[in-house]
Design a protein around this motif. Structure first.
Motif, PDB file in Angstrom:
ATOM      1  N   THR A 200       0.817  -1.212   0.000  1.00 52.80           N
ATOM      2  CA  THR A 200       0.000   0.000   0.000  1.00 52.80           C
ATOM      3  C   THR A 200       0.852   1.263   0.000  1.00 52.80           C
ATOM      4  N   PHE A 201       2.095   1.180   0.463  1.00 54.92           N
ATOM      5  CA  PHE A 201       2.996   2.326   0.359  1.00 54.92           C
ATOM      6  C   PHE A 201       3.651   2.401  -1.014  1.00 54.92           C
ATOM      7  N   ALA A 202       3.478   1.348  -1.823  1.00 50.04           N
ATOM      8  CA  ALA A 202       4.059   1.286  -3.175  1.00 50.04           C
ATOM      9  C   ALA A 202       5.581   1.347  -3.138  1.00 50.04           C
ATOM     10  N   HIS A 203       6.166   0.549  -2.228  1.00 52.91           N
ATOM     11  CA  HIS A 203       7.613   0.566  -2.044  1.00 52.91           C
ATOM     12  C   HIS A 203       8.387   0.551  -3.357  1.00 52.91           C
ATOM     13  N   TRP A 204       8.113  -0.468  -4.186  1.00 53.64           N
ATOM     14  CA  TRP A 204       8.994  -0.684  -5.336  1.00 53.64           C
ATOM     15  C   TRP A 204       8.677   0.275  -6.473  1.00 53.64           C
ATOM     16  N   ALA A 205       7.484   0.820  -6.535  1.00 52.61           N
ATOM     17  CA  ALA A 205       7.190   1.835  -7.545  1.00 52.61           C
ATOM     18  C   ALA A 205       7.985   3.110  -7.285  1.00 52.61           C
ATOM     19  N   THR A 235      14.754   2.319   3.414  1.00 59.80           N
ATOM     20  CA  THR A 235      14.236   3.674   3.237  1.00 59.80           C
ATOM     21  C   THR A 235      12.724   3.679   3.080  1.00 59.80           C
ATOM     22  N   GLN A 236      12.188   2.649   2.427  1.00 62.59           N
ATOM     23  CA  GLN A 236      10.737   2.594   2.244  1.00 62.59           C
ATOM     24  C   GLN A 236      10.015   2.149   3.509  1.00 62.59           C
ATOM     25  N   ASP A 237      10.575   1.171   4.230  1.00 60.35           N
ATOM     26  CA  ASP A 237       9.965   0.776   5.502  1.00 60.35           C
ATOM     27  C   ASP A 237       9.979   1.940   6.492  1.00 60.35           C
ATOM     28  N   PHE A 238      11.096   2.675   6.536  1.00 58.44           N
ATOM     29  CA  PHE A 238      11.135   3.863   7.390  1.00 58.44           C
ATOM     30  C   PHE A 238       9.977   4.795   7.048  1.00 58.44           C
ATOM     31  N   ARG A 326      18.656   8.025   0.486  1.00 63.07           N
ATOM     32  CA  ARG A 326      19.026   8.733   1.722  1.00 63.07           C
ATOM     33  C   ARG A 326      18.117   9.948   1.931  1.00 63.07           C
ATOM     34  N   ASN A 327      17.799  10.653   0.849  1.00 62.70           N
ATOM     35  CA  ASN A 327      16.989  11.853   0.973  1.00 62.70           C
ATOM     36  C   ASN A 327      15.556  11.576   1.408  1.00 62.70           C
ATOM     37  N   TRP A 328      15.086  10.345   1.222  1.00 68.16           N
ATOM     38  CA  TRP A 328      13.741  10.009   1.682  1.00 68.16           C
ATOM     39  C   TRP A 328      13.608  10.214   3.192  1.00 68.16           C
ATOM     40  N   PHE A 329      14.660   9.902   3.937  1.00 69.35           N
ATOM     41  CA  PHE A 329      14.550   9.968   5.396  1.00 69.35           C
ATOM     42  C   PHE A 329      14.213  11.381   5.864  1.00 69.35           C
ATOM     43  N   SER A 330      14.999  12.355   5.442  1.00 64.56           N
ATOM     44  CA  SER A 330      14.756  13.720   5.902  1.00 64.56           C
ATOM     45  C   SER A 330      13.469  14.279   5.317  1.00 64.56           C
ATOM     46  N   SER A 331      13.179  13.961   4.060  1.00 60.70           N
ATOM     47  CA  SER A 331      11.983  14.515   3.439  1.00 60.70           C
ATOM     48  C   SER A 331      10.716  13.983   4.100  1.00 60.70           C
ATOM     49  N   VAL A 332      10.652  12.682   4.301  1.00 60.87           N
ATOM     50  CA  VAL A 332       9.498  12.078   4.980  1.00 60.87           C
ATOM     51  C   VAL A 332       9.380  12.596   6.412  1.00 60.87           C
ATOM     52  N   TYR A 333      10.505  12.673   7.079  1.00 61.66           N
ATOM     53  CA  TYR A 333      10.510  13.082   8.490  1.00 61.66           C
ATOM     54  C   TYR A 333       9.905  14.472   8.658  1.00 61.66           C
ATOM     55  N   TRP A 334      10.430  15.450   7.914  1.00 64.99           N
ATOM     56  CA  TRP A 334       9.953  16.821   8.104  1.00 64.99           C
ATOM     57  C   TRP A 334       8.581  17.046   7.507  1.00 64.99           C
ATOM     58  N   PHE A 335       8.266  16.335   6.423  1.00 71.23           N
ATOM     59  CA  PHE A 335       6.936  16.453   5.830  1.00 71.23           C
ATOM     60  C   PHE A 335       5.835  16.191   6.854  1.00 71.23           C
ATOM     61  N   HIS A 336       6.035  15.177   7.662  1.00 67.69           N
ATOM     62  CA  HIS A 336       4.976  14.799   8.602  1.00 67.69           C
ATOM     63  C   HIS A 336       4.750  15.840   9.686  1.00 67.69           C
ATOM     64  N   HIS A 337       5.687  16.744   9.867  1.00 65.33           N
ATOM     65  CA  HIS A 337       5.510  17.791  10.883  1.00 65.33           C
ATOM     66  C   HIS A 337       5.207  19.154  10.263  1.00 65.33           C
ATOM     67  N   GLU A 338       5.296  19.237   8.947  1.00 65.33           N
ATOM     68  CA  GLU A 338       4.954  20.468   8.245  1.00 65.33           C
ATOM     69  C   GLU A 338       3.557  20.402   7.625  1.00 65.33           C
ATOM     70  N   SER A 339       3.134  19.203   7.234  1.00 63.54           N
ATOM     71  CA  SER A 339       1.889  19.057   6.484  1.00 63.54           C
ATOM     72  C   SER A 339       0.659  19.151   7.377  1.00 63.54           C
ATOM     73  N   GLY A 340      -0.358  19.831   6.882  1.00 61.21           N
ATOM     74  CA  GLY A 340      -1.631  19.887   7.591  1.00 61.21           C
ATOM     75  C   GLY A 340      -2.402  18.585   7.546  1.00 61.21           C
ATOM     76  N   ARG A 341      -1.896  17.597   6.808  1.00 59.74           N
ATOM     77  CA  ARG A 341      -2.613  16.326   6.675  1.00 59.74           C
ATOM     78  C   ARG A 341      -2.732  15.583   8.004  1.00 59.74           C
ATOM     79  N   TYR A 342      -1.823  15.832   8.923  1.00 56.73           N
ATOM     80  CA  TYR A 342      -1.781  15.037  10.158  1.00 56.73           C
ATOM     81  C   TYR A 342      -2.161  15.847  11.396  1.00 56.73           C
TER      82      TYR A 342
END
Length: 370
Positions: A200-205, A235-238, A326-342
Motif C-alpha cells: 500500500t505504500f508502493a515501495h517498489w514503484a 528507506t521505504q519501511d522507514f 538517503r533523501n527520503w529519510f529527511s523529506s518524509v521526516y519533516w513532511f509529517h511535521h509540516e503538512s496539515g494532513r496530520y
C-alpha cells in the motif's frame, strides 16, 4: 487534548519552524540526514495547484485553501534530487494523486461504496496497461492516474514501463484488500500488515522512479544486488512506519484498521503508549539498516566504475539512486511535521479531514464507466 504532547524544534531553511513531539523525534535523522529540496520546488507548487484543479481531484476552493499547506510538493521535491523538471512534475502529480486516492479509499470504505470502489480499481488496473485509453475517463482519479502514467512512461522505455506496471498492479490489489478488511472489521496481524503495508505504500514503484531521476535504467543484476535491495527496503519501511507513527491519531479518529500501531494494539495487546514506542523502535532500526546497506552499495558502485566509460556511467546512476534513497529519510521526516494532513487536533471533525469534500465523493457514486 493533543494526541501527543510536548515538542522539540528544528528550523528548516525553506520553511517555518516546526515542532516534533518527543514520541516522534528521531535524532539520527535530524543530525545526519540533511534536508534537501530540488531547485524547481517553488514552481512545482504552482503547477501542482493547477493540475489538481484541472484533474478535478480537489474542488478549486479547497485547492486554494489547503494545497500548499498539505506540502505534497515539498515531500517529492526532497525525494528526487537531480530529476529533470518535467519528470519531477510528473512524480509530484503522482504523489498528489496518491493522497487523493487514499482519501477516496477511506471515504468509500466508511460509506460502503463497494460498486464505486470496484469500478475505480478496474479503471486503475486498465490504466497501467493502456494509459492513453483512460485519459478522459469519467472518474477524475482514473483520468488523473492515466495522465501521470502517460508522462512517466515517456522517460526510460518499454522495459522500465512494464516493470513499473508490474509493481503497481499489486498496490491496487492491496488497497482493495484493505477495503474489504475495513468493511469486514478485520485488523491484520502484525506480520500480515508488514507485508500489506509494503504494497500500500508502493515501495517498489517509488524505488523504480529513482532510475529516470538518475537518467538510466539499472540492469537487473544491479537492482537485485542484496545491498541495493536492503537499502531500498530500509528507506521505504522507514517512510511507511514513520507515516504510521504520525498518522496514528488521525487513523484512530477515523476508525481505520490499517496501521502498524493498531495491529500491535489489537493482536499483541500493547497499550497505545507501548505501540508508539515499538513503532518508533522499528523506525529507528530502519535508519541503522540503511546506513549499513548504503556503505555496501557505494562500495559496489566503485567496483562497477571499473575504469571504463560504461562502468562509470552505471556507477554514477547507482550513486544517484542511493543518494536519493538517503533523501527520503529527511523529506518524509519533516513532511509529517509540516503538512496539515496530520493535524487532527485542529480539525472541526476529527474523523473527517477538512481538505476532503464528502459531497463531491458521494456524487461520484452515481458515475459509471465510460
Amino acid at each position: 487534548m493533543p494526541a501527543y504532547s510536548g515538542s522539540t524544534s528544528q528550523t528548516q531553511p525553506h520553511t517555518r519552524k516546526v515542532s516534533v513531539p518527543p514520541a516522534f523525534a528521531v535524532p539520527m535523522v535530524e543530525a545526519t540526514f540533511p534536508r534537501r529540496l530540488h531547485p524547481y520546488w517553488p514552481k512545482l507548487q504552482e503547477k501542482s495547484r493547477t493540475w489538481l484543479r484541472e484533474m478535478r481531484l480537489m474542488p478549486p476552493d479547497k485547492v486554494e485553501r489547503y494545497a500548499d499547506s498539505l506540502c505534497y510538493t515539498d515531500l517529492v521535491a526532497g525525494y528526487y534530487i537531480g530529476a529533470p523538471d518535467e519528470l519531477l512534475t510528473a512524480i509530484a502529480d503522482l504523489s498528489s494523486w496518491f493522497f487523493a486516492w487514499d482519501d477516496r479509499h477511506d471515504r468509500d470504505s466508511v460509506h460502503g461504496r463497494a460498486e464505486q470502489w470496484r469500478r475505480l480499481c478496474r479503471g486503475l488496473h486498465g490504466t497501467l496497461d493502456a494509459p492513453r485509453q483512460y485519459l478522459h475517463h469519467s472518474d477524475p482519479l482514473v483520468a488523473g492516474f492515466a495522465d501521470c502514467v502517460c508522462r512517466l512512461y515517456s522517460f526510460l522505455g518499454p522495459s522500465w514501463n512494464a516493470r513499473f506496471a508490474r509493481h503497481f498492479h499489486p498496490v491496487i490489489e492491496a488497497y482493495d484488500q484493505e477495503f474489504h478488511n475495513r468493511r469486514g472489521g478485520t485488523v491484520p496481524t502484525v506480520e500480515t500488515y508488514v507485508e500489506l503495508r509494503r504494497l500500500t505504500f508502493a515501495h517498489w514503484a517509488w524505488i523504480d522512479l529513482l532510475e529516470p531521476t538518475a537518467g538510466r535504467e539499472l540492469p537487473h543484476g544491479v537492482r537485485k544486488h542484496p545491498a541495493y535491495r536492503r537499502a531500498a527496503l530500509a528507506t521505504q519501511d522507514f517512510s511507511a512506519w514513520y507515516n504510521d507513527l504520525c498518522s496514528l491519531p488521525k487513523e484512530l479518529a477515523g476508525d481505520e484498521l490499517h496501521n502498524l500501531g493498531i495491529s500491535l494494539i489489537h493482536h499483541e495487546g500493547l497499550t497505545l503508549e507501548e505501540a508508539v514506542r515499538e513503532v518508533h523502535r522499528r523506525v529507528t532500526q530502519c535508519v541503522t539498516d540503511f546506513i549499513r546497506a548504503e556503505e555496501e552499495v557505494l562500495l559496489f558502485a566503485r567496483r562497477l566504475a571499473g575504469g571504463n566509460t560504461r562502468g562509470k556511467e552505471l556507477a554514477e546512476a547507482l550513486e544517484s539512486c542511493v543518494f536519493n534513497m538517503r533523501n527520503w529519510f529527511s523529506s518524509v521526516y519533516w513532511f509529517h511535521h509540516e503538512s496539515g494532513r496530520y493535524r487532527v487536533d485542529s480539525w472541526d471533525d476529527r474523523s473527517m479531514p477538512p481538505y476532503v469534500t464528502e459531497d463531491t465523493l458521494a456524487e461520484k457514486e452515481l458515475v459509471g464507466e465510460e
